[in-house]
Enzyme design. Structure first.
Site, PDB file in Angstrom:
ATOM      1  N   HIS A   1       0.822  -1.219   0.000  1.00  0.00           N
ATOM      2  CA  HIS A   1       0.000   0.000   0.000  1.00  0.00           C
ATOM      3  C   HIS A   1       0.860   1.276   0.000  1.00  0.00           C
ATOM      4  CE1 HIS A   1      -3.572  -2.346   0.466  1.00  0.00           C
ATOM      5  NE2 HIS A   1      -3.262  -2.785   1.673  1.00  0.00           N
TER       6      HIS A   1
ATOM      7  N   ASP B   1      -2.856 -10.550  -2.445  1.00  0.00           N
ATOM      8  CA  ASP B   1      -3.369 -10.073  -1.155  1.00  0.00           C
ATOM      9  C   ASP B   1      -4.860  -9.728  -1.308  1.00  0.00           C
ATOM     10  OD1 ASP B   1      -1.990  -8.573   1.536  1.00  0.00           O
ATOM     11  OD2 ASP B   1      -3.896  -7.705   0.878  1.00  0.00           O
TER      12      ASP B   1
HETATM   13 ZN    ZN Z   1      -4.003  -7.046   2.760  1.00  0.00          ZN
END
Ligand code: ZN
Length: 343
Positions: free
Chosen positions: A158, A193
């Site tokens: 992220h 993910d």
């Molecule tokens: Zn994650």
């Protein structure tokens, strides 16, 4: 499988995670890594220490003012009157043209996209060590090892070039992919993910030499909300080199594995000579974040498909939170990968 690991991650133990306005302890706890390590050791995998690379591999991906901010933030924050033990921003430049601020509170808002990436006194050292774990695994693959697994913590996918978010500070997956570029003209990143790999997408969005593909829970009702939608395909030279495959919240193995087939078809078409897998295990049916419902057999089947690409591969640990299945799912994934290689 060769596994790279260091216990330096434990210096980062974030306490702040705001869920629907309520402050909780972060789900991104040091025990995640020790559980994964114990499971991998129990399955007989070989553990190696990372090498020291300093900040150079980080500088290949992240902006100088952001690296400086991560290094000084906790120390300078502690000098502010009444400051909390962790750097958590309360103001953001949001979506309009803005000026880079001098004040630490302003810089925190500039460089931290949300409240899920609090910075404590040990965060920089742990994040740098995590990047070194990824770089070491990438180096092993550059030196001829067919695959290596970087047991990274804190995770990275992220994190943008100049922005932390969602438990992530330095983008280990992007750092590994960039490191592989030294000897590979085209590198693919496959992110499995449960969350969209928005930082990795952002870093490579305008590049055609690194293909980014992400399979994740639909961001229209799940983190990271603003990124990960199917229409985000890249820009400029990178137009067509980003593929997002969002799945309905709560999807189980069959749609997840079908998205895997679509991802692998795009990767075959791109014809890379090396691969990075952003290996989040939080798509698990047992994960506390409950985005998708992937089983241990699902992880094993996905890994087997990926391995059959036959590419030199760096596996980089991303998410996956405390549950009884966390270590088991890693072992399933690694077993599936080795089985796919042996075919
Ligand atoms: Zn994650």
């Amino acid at each position: 499988m060769k596994i790279v690991y260091t216990d330096k991650h434990a210096q980062h133990d974030p306490q702040t995670f705001i869920v629907r306005g309520v402050k909780q302890r972060s789900a991104e706890q040091p025990e995640r890594a020790t559980r994964l390590l114990d499971a991998a050791k129990g399955a007989g995998h070989e553990i190696a220490d990372p090498k020291a690379y300093g900040v150079a591999p980080v500088q290949a991906i992240h902006r100088p003012e952001y690296i400086d901010f991560l290094q000084i933030a906790a120390r300078e924050w502690a000098k502010l009157p009444g400051a909390s033990p962790e750097v958590v921003p309360n103001v953001h430049p949001a979506r309009y043209p803005a000026t880079y601020p001098k004040s630490l509170v302003g810089r925190a808002g500039w460089h931290q996209v949300d409240t899920g990436c609090p910075i404590g006194p040990g965060t920089w050292d742990a994040a740098l060590a995590s990047a070194e774990v990824a770089t070491t695994a990438a180096d092993m693959v550059l030196s001829g090892t067919r695959e290596a697994y970087a047991l990274c913590r804190p995770p990275g996918h992220h994190a943008y070039a100049d922005m932390a978010g969602g438990f992530c500070f330095l983008n280990n997956t992007a750092i590994a992919a960039q490191h592989l570029r030294a000897r590979h003209a085209r590198v693919a990143v496959l992110d499995v993910d449960v969350h969209h790999g928005n930082g990795t997408q952002g870093i490579f969005f305008e590049r055609a030499d690194v293909l980014t593909v992400s399979i994740h829970a639909d961001p229209s009702s799940y983190y990271p909300y603003f990124w990960g939608h199917a229409h985000e395909a890249g820009a400029g030279a990178g137009d067509g080199f980003n593929l997002n495959l969002p799945l309905a919240l709560g999807s189980a193995d069959p749609p997840w594995l079908e998205a895997g087939d679509n991802a692998l078809a795009r990767i075959r078409d791109f014809a890379p000579s090396a691969l990075v897998v952003a290996l989040g295990l939080d798509a698990s049916e047992s994960d506390p974040l409950q985005g998708l419902k992937v089983t241990g057999a699902g992880f094993r089947a996905m890994a087997e498909k990926i391995a059959r690409l036959g590419l030199p591969t760096v596996l980089v640990q991303e998410g996956g939170y405390l549950s009884d299945d966390l270590g088991r799912n890693l072992v399933q994934f690694l077993a599936g990968f080795e089985k796919g290689r042996s075919k």
